[in-house]
Structure formats: structure tokens, C-alpha cells
Design a protein around this motif. Structure first.
Motif, mmCIF file in Angstrom:
data_model
loop_
_atom_site.group_PDB
_atom_site.id
_atom_site.type_symbol
_atom_site.label_atom_id
_atom_site.label_comp_id
_atom_site.label_asym_id
_atom_site.label_seq_id
_atom_site.Cartn_x
_atom_site.Cartn_y
_atom_site.Cartn_z
ATOM 1 N N TRP A 87 0.698 -1.145 0.043
ATOM 2 C CA TRP A 87 0.113 0.162 -0.109
ATOM 3 C C TRP A 87 0.987 1.494 0.146
ATOM 4 C CZ3 TRP A 87 -0.854 4.269 2.788
ATOM 5 C CH2 TRP A 87 -1.878 4.955 2.750
ATOM 6 N N LEU A 88 1.874 1.214 0.722
ATOM 7 C CA LEU A 88 2.973 2.532 0.827
ATOM 8 C C LEU A 88 3.705 2.685 -0.570
ATOM 9 C CD1 LEU A 88 4.152 2.034 4.741
ATOM 10 C CD2 LEU A 88 2.492 3.913 3.705
ATOM 11 N N VAL A 89 4.186 1.375 -0.816
ATOM 12 C CA VAL A 89 4.976 1.527 -2.203
ATOM 13 C C VAL A 89 4.145 1.996 -3.162
ATOM 14 C CG1 VAL A 89 5.954 -0.027 -3.952
ATOM 15 C CG2 VAL A 89 6.613 -0.190 -1.542
ATOM 16 N N THR A 90 2.611 1.627 -3.454
ATOM 17 C CA THR A 90 1.864 1.830 -4.390
ATOM 18 C C THR A 90 1.401 3.512 -4.341
ATOM 19 O OG1 THR A 90 0.813 -0.175 -4.486
ATOM 20 C CG2 THR A 90 -0.299 1.520 -5.590
ATOM 21 N N ALA A 91 1.185 4.044 -3.006
ATOM 22 C CA ALA A 91 0.957 5.459 -2.884
ATOM 23 C C ALA A 91 2.453 6.088 -3.642
ATOM 24 C CB ALA A 91 0.687 5.519 -1.387
ATOM 25 N N PHE A 103 4.520 5.239 -5.479
ATOM 26 C CA PHE A 103 4.830 4.894 -7.078
ATOM 27 C C PHE A 103 3.630 6.025 -7.765
ATOM 28 C CE2 PHE A 103 3.146 3.322 -10.997
ATOM 29 C CZ PHE A 103 4.069 2.901 -11.602
ATOM 30 N N ARG A 104 2.392 6.186 -7.239
ATOM 31 C CA ARG A 104 1.256 7.091 -7.777
ATOM 32 C C ARG A 104 1.978 8.626 -7.725
ATOM 33 N NH1 ARG A 104 -3.910 3.939 -5.258
ATOM 34 N NH2 ARG A 104 -4.386 2.733 -7.302
ATOM 35 N N LEU A 105 2.437 8.849 -6.803
ATOM 36 C CA LEU A 105 2.881 10.348 -6.636
ATOM 37 C C LEU A 105 4.175 10.428 -7.491
ATOM 38 C CD1 LEU A 105 2.753 10.518 -2.605
ATOM 39 C CD2 LEU A 105 1.339 11.952 -4.323
ATOM 40 N N TRP A 106 4.962 9.576 -7.490
ATOM 41 C CA TRP A 106 6.185 9.937 -8.003
ATOM 42 C C TRP A 106 5.916 9.762 -9.682
ATOM 43 C CZ3 TRP A 106 11.382 8.420 -6.035
ATOM 44 C CH2 TRP A 106 12.381 8.322 -6.984
ATOM 45 N N SER A 107 5.100 8.916 -10.133
ATOM 46 C CA SER A 107 4.602 8.772 -11.675
ATOM 47 C C SER A 107 3.820 9.830 -12.058
ATOM 48 C CB SER A 107 4.355 7.636 -12.123
ATOM 49 O OG SER A 107 2.947 7.149 -11.363
ATOM 50 N N ALA A 108 2.942 10.156 -11.374
ATOM 51 C CA ALA A 108 2.076 11.550 -11.562
ATOM 52 C C ALA A 108 2.784 12.808 -12.124
ATOM 53 C CB ALA A 108 1.257 11.985 -10.146
ATOM 54 N N THR A 109 4.117 12.804 -11.472
ATOM 55 C CA THR A 109 5.009 14.025 -11.860
ATOM 56 C C THR A 109 5.474 14.032 -13.436
ATOM 57 O OG1 THR A 109 7.098 13.153 -11.000
ATOM 58 C CG2 THR A 109 5.738 14.074 -9.305
ATOM 59 N N PHE A 110 5.583 12.998 -13.909
ATOM 60 C CA PHE A 110 6.016 12.751 -15.183
ATOM 61 C C PHE A 110 5.302 13.433 -16.501
ATOM 62 C CE2 PHE A 110 7.348 7.939 -14.028
ATOM 63 C CZ PHE A 110 8.505 8.558 -13.300
ATOM 64 N N PRO A 170 2.892 2.540 -16.973
ATOM 65 C CA PRO A 170 1.735 2.550 -16.415
ATOM 66 C C PRO A 170 0.902 3.959 -16.435
ATOM 67 C CG PRO A 170 2.921 1.363 -15.004
ATOM 68 C CD PRO A 170 3.700 1.880 -16.101
ATOM 69 N N ARG A 171 1.708 4.951 -16.188
ATOM 70 C CA ARG A 171 1.309 6.295 -16.277
ATOM 71 C C ARG A 171 0.890 6.498 -17.777
ATOM 72 N NH1 ARG A 171 -1.063 10.520 -13.978
ATOM 73 N NH2 ARG A 171 -0.392 12.608 -14.635
ATOM 74 N N LEU A 229 13.601 10.072 -12.718
ATOM 75 C CA LEU A 229 13.575 10.992 -11.695
ATOM 76 C C LEU A 229 12.384 11.782 -11.788
ATOM 77 C CD1 LEU A 229 17.125 12.330 -11.819
ATOM 78 C CD2 LEU A 229 16.402 10.774 -10.277
ATOM 79 N N PRO A 230 11.703 12.323 -10.616
ATOM 80 C CA PRO A 230 10.577 12.950 -10.439
ATOM 81 C C PRO A 230 10.645 14.209 -11.431
ATOM 82 C CG PRO A 230 10.906 12.526 -8.319
ATOM 83 C CD PRO A 230 12.445 11.864 -9.280
ATOM 84 N N PHE A 231 9.414 14.324 -12.142
ATOM 85 C CA PHE A 231 9.245 15.613 -13.056
ATOM 86 C C PHE A 231 9.892 15.393 -14.527
ATOM 87 C CE2 PHE A 231 8.761 17.310 -8.828
ATOM 88 C CZ PHE A 231 7.403 17.862 -8.997
ATOM 89 N N SER A 232 10.324 14.053 -14.724
ATOM 90 C CA SER A 232 11.108 13.804 -16.217
ATOM 91 C C SER A 232 10.183 13.877 -17.413
ATOM 92 C CB SER A 232 11.687 12.200 -15.990
ATOM 93 O OG SER A 232 12.703 12.249 -15.056
ATOM 94 N N LYS A 233 10.684 14.193 -18.182
ATOM 95 C CA LYS A 233 10.371 14.089 -19.494
ATOM 96 C C LYS A 233 10.254 12.910 -20.146
ATOM 97 C CE LYS A 233 11.286 18.755 -20.580
ATOM 98 N NZ LYS A 233 12.044 19.669 -21.729
ATOM 99 N N VAL A 234 8.946 12.086 -20.813
ATOM 100 C CA VAL A 234 8.824 11.007 -20.968
ATOM 101 C C VAL A 234 8.649 10.937 -22.370
ATOM 102 C CG1 VAL A 234 7.932 8.645 -20.734
ATOM 103 C CG2 VAL A 234 8.413 10.056 -18.670
ATOM 104 N N ASP A 235 9.459 10.737 -23.271
ATOM 105 C CA ASP A 235 9.235 10.724 -24.703
ATOM 106 C C ASP A 235 8.684 9.416 -25.100
ATOM 107 O OD1 ASP A 235 9.972 13.667 -25.246
ATOM 108 O OD2 ASP A 235 12.014 12.984 -25.106
#
Length: 235
Positions: free
Chosen positions: A34-38, A40-47, A80-81, A194-200
Motif C-alpha cells: 500500500w505504501l509503495v503503491t502510494a 509510485f502514484r505520487l512519483w509517476s504523476a510528476t512525469f 503505467p502512467r 527522476l521525478p518531473f522527468s520528460k517521458v518521450d
């Protein structure tokens, strides 16, 4: 985007259990998930997901039927994002190792809405292939990191080609490029952007795999491997 059901008529019955144990998490481990998923969601939401022009065009032309989605394992973290943001209204099932490490990944995948199927080329291979076909029959896209659990890197196993040919399904190839990553010391140099990365993102849809391969699984495998490596710009 409407979801339809794709049928696979292979005439196959359910394979007998192989005896390989699928490891699952219990007790306190589920709290950690549950903690890892939370996180992951926060981290990937910055992409910042950036499909190129060709990919944007293809996103408007995705097949109504379920597809076989292929990407290299070391680009998996941002996938997934991208899928949740750009490919909505479709279900996704993913092949994940039956090992202890795979149990953690499978638990996280469930929490973010991806259906795990446990197996690899070394363990539960035939059973996992059968379960993937069952998921596909219900309309799920199938996500496969096609070099298996032990590599070698950027060399595709036959599973994705077999599924695409047997189901007469389009193969959707994905490449996700990020400039700044944490590189894990794994055999495939797994990348955590890394957080806020551009994902091409680059996508290619192969609808005529049977014609290109003559229906031969090995020729289809080689063609998919070459195409995915070209898209990913790897040797």
C-alpha cells in the motif's frame, strides 16, 4: 474508446498444473505494498508524458480489439502512467514472474488496475500462456516485456510473437525514453525516471504480422525484435 472482446480459437484445453509455486504476499507485506503503491502514484504523476506526432496519430487509430503490447522491461516504470493517461477505457493484463520479487510487482500492479498473470519462460510458462489467452478473450490488452526474466537484454523470446499470431491480434510496440534516470544494478539496467522527468513516447502498431512472417513464429519473433529495437534505438 469502446472495449470489445477478442476471440482466440486455438482449440487448446487448459494445461495441467506445472507444480511451480506462485509466491504471494501476506500480512505486513500488503501494508508495505500500500505504501509503495502510494509512492509510485505520487512519483509517476510528476512525469511529463510526451508522445511524438506519429504516436498521437496512432493513439486515434488504436484497434477496437485487444492487442499485444510489447516494451522492454527496463522502460517499464513509466509505462503505467502513459497507459492510464493516453489509452483510456481499456483493460490491461501483464505477464509477471512467479518469483518472490514478482509477487511484490504483481501486488502493486493490482492496486493500480493492471491484472497480473504469473509466469515466465522458466516457470509456469505454458500455464501463463493459457491464462494470458483467457484474459485476451475477455478483451484485455496483454502487456509483455518479451525477453523473459533472465534476458539476454534486447533479445525477444517467442511468447509475444506466438500470442499475436495465434490470436490474429495487432502488436503494439512501445518505447519510452527518459533523459535522467536512476539505473538499478540489474542485468537489464532497469531505469527509474527522476521525478518531473520528460517521458518521450514512441509507438508502432503492426497489424500484418502474419503476412510479414508467413505465419512462422520464429520469423515473427525476429521481426518484432528488430522493430522494437529500432523504435527504442538500441543495438
Amino acid at each position: 474508446m469502446r472495449k470489445t472482446t477478442s476471440k482466440i480459437n486455438t482449440g487448446e484445453s487448459s494445461p495441467k498444473p506445472t507444480g511451480h509455486r506462485v509466491r504471494e504476499l501476506r500480512g505486513w507485506q500488503l501494508t508495505v505494498v500500500w505504501l509503495v503503491t502510494a509512492l509510485f502514484r505520487l512519483w509517476s504523476a510528476t512525469f511529463r508524458i510526451r508522445p511524438d506526432e506519429e504516436t498521437l496519430r496512432l493513439l486515434e487509430q488504436l484497434p477496437d480489439s485487444a492487442s499485444i503490447v510489447c516494451l522492454w522491461h527496463n522502460q517499464l516504470f513509466a509505462a503505467p502512467r502513459f497507459y492510464q493517461r493516453c489509452i483510456r477505457g481499456r483493460q490491461l493484463a501483464a505477464l509477471i514472474s512467479p518469483s518472490g520479487d514478482g509477487a511484490w510487482l504483481a501486488a502493486v500492479m493490482r492496486r493500480i488496475g493492471i491484472q497480473p498473470v504469473r509466469g515466465s519462460s522458466h516457470k509456469r510458462g505454458m500455464q501463463a500462456l493459457y491464462e494470458l489467452k483467457q484474459k485476451h478473450r475477455t478483451g484485455c490488452d496483454l502487456a509483455i516485456t518479451p525477453y523473459g526474466s533472465k534476458g539476454p537484454i534486447y533479445k525477444m523470446k517467442a511468447g509475444a510473437a506466438h500470442l499475436a499470431l495465434k490470436s490474429n491480434s495487432p502488436a503494439v510496440l512501445l518505447a519510452l525514453h527518459t533523459q535522467y534516470n536512476i539505473l538499478l544494478p540489474t542485468w537489464d539496467r532497469f531505469k527509474i525516471p527522476l521525478p518531473f522527468s520528460k517521458v518521450d513516447v514512441k509507438m508502432r502498431i503492426i497489424r500484418d504480422l502474419e503476412a510479414r512472417s508467413g505465419g512462422d513464429v520464429e520469423q515473427a519473433r525476429l521481426y518484432l525484435e528488430k522493430s522494437l529495437n529500432e523504435l527504442s534505438k538500441v543495438a
